[in-house]
Design an enzyme around this catalytic site. Structure first.
Site, PDB file in Angstrom:
ATOM      1  N   ARG A 180      11.799  -1.334  11.476  1.00 24.45           N
ATOM      2  CA  ARG A 180      10.443  -1.415  12.029  1.00 24.45           C
ATOM      3  C   ARG A 180      10.337  -2.616  12.944  1.00 24.45           C
ATOM      4  O   ARG A 180      10.459  -3.758  12.518  1.00 24.45           O
ATOM      5  CB  ARG A 180       9.414  -1.509  10.887  1.00 24.45           C
ATOM      6  CG  ARG A 180       8.844  -0.150  10.527  1.00 24.45           C
ATOM      7  CD  ARG A 180       7.803  -0.259   9.472  1.00 24.45           C
ATOM      8  NE  ARG A 180       6.607  -0.957   9.914  1.00 24.45           N
ATOM      9  CZ  ARG A 180       5.468  -0.942   9.224  1.00 24.45           C
ATOM     10  NH1 ARG A 180       5.386  -0.286   8.089  1.00 24.45           N
ATOM     11  NH2 ARG A 180       4.425  -1.594   9.690  1.00 24.45           N
TER      12      ARG A 180
ATOM     13  N   ARG B 203      -9.515   0.286   9.038  1.00 23.42           N
ATOM     14  CA  ARG B 203      -9.062  -1.078   9.320  1.00 23.42           C
ATOM     15  C   ARG B 203     -10.103  -1.863  10.109  1.00 23.42           C
ATOM     16  O   ARG B 203      -9.897  -3.054  10.362  1.00 23.42           O
ATOM     17  CB  ARG B 203      -7.790  -0.999  10.164  1.00 23.42           C
ATOM     18  CG  ARG B 203      -6.519  -1.477   9.466  1.00 23.42           C
ATOM     19  CD  ARG B 203      -5.390  -1.300  10.467  1.00 23.42           C
ATOM     20  NE  ARG B 203      -4.167  -1.971  10.123  1.00 23.42           N
ATOM     21  CZ  ARG B 203      -3.181  -1.415   9.416  1.00 23.42           C
ATOM     22  NH1 ARG B 203      -3.288  -0.211   8.933  1.00 23.42           N
ATOM     23  NH2 ARG B 203      -2.079  -2.096   9.215  1.00 23.42           N
TER      24      ARG B 203
ATOM     25  N   ARG C 119      -0.405 -10.012  13.099  1.00 22.59           N
ATOM     26  CA  ARG C 119      -0.965  -8.919  12.293  1.00 22.59           C
ATOM     27  C   ARG C 119      -1.829  -9.463  11.162  1.00 22.59           C
ATOM     28  O   ARG C 119      -2.880  -8.901  10.858  1.00 22.59           O
ATOM     29  CB  ARG C 119       0.160  -8.054  11.722  1.00 22.59           C
ATOM     30  CG  ARG C 119       0.661  -7.047  12.749  1.00 22.59           C
ATOM     31  CD  ARG C 119       2.050  -6.593  12.450  1.00 22.59           C
ATOM     32  NE  ARG C 119       2.147  -5.855  11.212  1.00 22.59           N
ATOM     33  CZ  ARG C 119       3.289  -5.683  10.547  1.00 22.59           C
ATOM     34  NH1 ARG C 119       4.396  -6.222  10.996  1.00 22.59           N
ATOM     35  NH2 ARG C 119       3.300  -4.967   9.447  1.00 22.59           N
TER      36      ARG C 119
ATOM     37  N   ARG D 113      11.572  -6.500   4.857  1.00 27.57           N
ATOM     38  CA  ARG D 113      11.512  -5.097   5.256  1.00 27.57           C
ATOM     39  C   ARG D 113      12.067  -4.921   6.671  1.00 27.57           C
ATOM     40  O   ARG D 113      12.739  -3.934   6.966  1.00 27.57           O
ATOM     41  CB  ARG D 113      10.063  -4.600   5.179  1.00 27.57           C
ATOM     42  CG  ARG D 113       9.908  -3.121   5.464  1.00 27.57           C
ATOM     43  CD  ARG D 113       8.519  -2.614   5.105  1.00 27.57           C
ATOM     44  NE  ARG D 113       7.507  -3.056   6.049  1.00 27.57           N
ATOM     45  CZ  ARG D 113       6.198  -2.843   5.905  1.00 27.57           C
ATOM     46  NH1 ARG D 113       5.746  -2.195   4.856  1.00 27.57           N
ATOM     47  NH2 ARG D 113       5.334  -3.264   6.792  1.00 27.57           N
TER      48      ARG D 113
ATOM     49  N   LYS E 235       0.827  -1.216   0.000  1.00 24.72           N
ATOM     50  CA  LYS E 235       0.000   0.000   0.000  1.00 24.72           C
ATOM     51  C   LYS E 235       0.859   1.263   0.000  1.00 24.72           C
ATOM     52  O   LYS E 235       0.632   2.178  -0.787  1.00 24.72           O
ATOM     53  CB  LYS E 235      -0.947   0.008   1.215  1.00 24.72           C
ATOM     54  CG  LYS E 235      -1.880  -1.191   1.272  1.00 24.72           C
ATOM     55  CD  LYS E 235      -2.812  -1.142   2.476  1.00 24.72           C
ATOM     56  CE  LYS E 235      -2.100  -1.261   3.808  1.00 24.72           C
ATOM     57  NZ  LYS E 235      -1.792  -2.639   4.230  1.00 24.72           N
TER      58      LYS E 235
HETATM   59  P1  ATP Z   1       1.733  -2.014   4.571  1.00 26.29           P
HETATM   60  O1  ATP Z   1       3.002  -2.765   4.669  1.00 26.29           O
HETATM   61  O2  ATP Z   1       0.839  -2.599   3.485  1.00 26.29           O
HETATM   62  O3  ATP Z   1       1.956  -0.551   4.368  1.00 26.29           O
HETATM   63  P2  ATP Z   1       1.363  -2.519   7.493  1.00 26.29           P
HETATM   64  O4  ATP Z   1       0.169  -3.138   8.176  1.00 26.29           O
HETATM   65  O5  ATP Z   1       2.608  -3.284   7.555  1.00 26.29           O
HETATM   66  O6  ATP Z   1       0.914  -2.168   5.974  1.00 26.29           O
HETATM   67  P3  ATP Z   1       0.966   0.061   8.719  1.00 26.29           P
HETATM   68  O7  ATP Z   1      -0.277   0.325   7.943  1.00 26.29           O
HETATM   69  O8  ATP Z   1       2.041   1.029   8.636  1.00 26.29           O
HETATM   70  O9  ATP Z   1       1.719  -1.239   8.269  1.00 26.29           O
HETATM   71  O10 ATP Z   1       0.506  -0.156  10.255  1.00 26.29           O
HETATM   72  C1  ATP Z   1       1.419  -0.486  11.273  1.00 26.29           C
HETATM   73  C2  ATP Z   1       0.665  -0.681  12.599  1.00 26.29           C
HETATM   74  O11 ATP Z   1       0.069   0.579  13.008  1.00 26.29           O
HETATM   75  C3  ATP Z   1      -0.506  -1.664  12.553  1.00 26.29           C
HETATM   76  O12 ATP Z   1      -0.099  -3.015  12.735  1.00 26.29           O
HETATM   77  C4  ATP Z   1      -1.381  -1.133  13.712  1.00 26.29           C
HETATM   78  O13 ATP Z   1      -0.925  -1.552  14.965  1.00 26.29           O
HETATM   79  C5  ATP Z   1      -1.207   0.373  13.636  1.00 26.29           C
HETATM   80  N1  ATP Z   1      -2.260   0.982  12.788  1.00 26.29           N
HETATM   81  C6  ATP Z   1      -2.075   1.581  11.585  1.00 26.29           C
HETATM   82  N2  ATP Z   1      -3.245   2.008  11.082  1.00 26.29           N
HETATM   83  C7  ATP Z   1      -4.206   1.656  11.988  1.00 26.29           C
HETATM   84  C8  ATP Z   1      -5.627   1.790  12.034  1.00 26.29           C
HETATM   85  N3  ATP Z   1      -6.320   2.368  11.037  1.00 26.29           N
HETATM   86  N4  ATP Z   1      -6.286   1.305  13.122  1.00 26.29           N
HETATM   87  C9  ATP Z   1      -5.626   0.745  14.117  1.00 26.29           C
HETATM   88  N5  ATP Z   1      -4.299   0.558  14.143  1.00 26.29           N
HETATM   89  C10 ATP Z   1      -3.580   1.009  13.087  1.00 26.29           C
HETATM   90 MG    MG Z   2       2.411   1.047   5.187  1.00 26.74          MG
END
Ligand code: ATP
Ligand code: MG
Length: 191
Positions: free
Chosen positions: A134, A89, A146, A128, A14
């Site tokens: 991270r 989410r 997750r 990553r 994303k």
């Molecule tokens: P991607 O790799 O596709 O960008 P990702 O899930 O690895 O997605 P982020 O979207 O950056 O990474 O989210 C990281 C963490 O931040 C999530 O696991 C969650 O704990 C928190 N988080 C992010 N957005 C939300 C949300 N809308 N509601 C609740 N928690 C969130």
């Molecule tokens: Mg992201």
């Protein structure tokens, strides 16, 4: 006005695609993950509380992320549109977004879902974790949690937007430019 929800599991790509889309269509990128990581880096109260939740692979409370999105929509009132990345989410977040956008007369054009299978997601996230620093990407058990949270709480939103005729699924595997081409074609047809 182009408002797009980029949807998909952790590691679906994303953020990568959002960065290209904001350039091409002159949009504002609203990533709740990035906003939370910036709070963590600044060691704000919100950031300190969020880090505990994020490092377990759980979701931050709805009201926290909804408040962040509300403020950003207000801050960028005159933009051409928004790419929502990592938000909504949960169902309460989707309902809140509907209200925030209805109040501002800015409808969602589409939810574009990046479809990637679980094995590939885990591979990408562990990769990553090696260079991004991270902490939520470094341990297999956290990544698996997750993905479980995604399956249980986030994936049902595909049906929510399908019922509003806004859902488009796109193959999220291949080169970054190929995937970007597929997303751009979808947007160009809808806009
Ligand atoms: P991607 O790799 O596709 O960008 P990702 O899930 O690895 O997605 P982020 O979207 O950056 O990474 O989210 C990281 C963490 O931040 C999530 O696991 C969650 O704990 C928190 N988080 C992010 N957005 C939300 C949300 N809308 N509601 C609740 N928690 C969130
Ligand atoms: Mg992201």
């Amino acid at each position: 006005m182009i408002n797009i929800i980029l949807f998909g599991a952790p590691g679906a790509g994303k953020g990568t695609q959002a960065n290209k889309l904001i350039e091409k269509y002159q949009l504002v990128h609203l990533s709740t993950g990035d906003l939370l990581r910036s709070e963590i880096a600044k060691k704000t109260d919100l950031g300190i509380a969020a880090k505990k939740v994020i490092d377990r692979g759980e979701l931050v409370p709805d009201e926290v992320v909804i408040g962040m999105i509300d403020r950003k929509l207000e801050e960028h009132k005159n933009s051409n549109g928004f790419i929502f990345d990592g938000f909504p989410r949960t169902t309460p977040q989707a309902v809140a977004l509907d209200r925030l956008l209805a109040d501002r007369k800015k409808p969602i054009l589409a939810m574009i879902a990046l479809l990637v299978e679980e094995e590939e997601l885990i591979k990408r996230l562990l990769n990553r974790g090696k260079d991004s620093g991270r902490t939520d990407d470094q341990e297999l058990s956290i990544i698996e949690n997750r993905i479980k949270v995604y399956t249980n709480e986030t994936a049902p939103l595909a049906e929510y937007y399908t019922s509003k005729n806004k859902y488009v699924g796109i193959k999220g595997v291949g080169s970054i430019d190929d995937i970007f081409g597929r997303i751009s074609d979808t947007i160009d047809k809808l806009k």
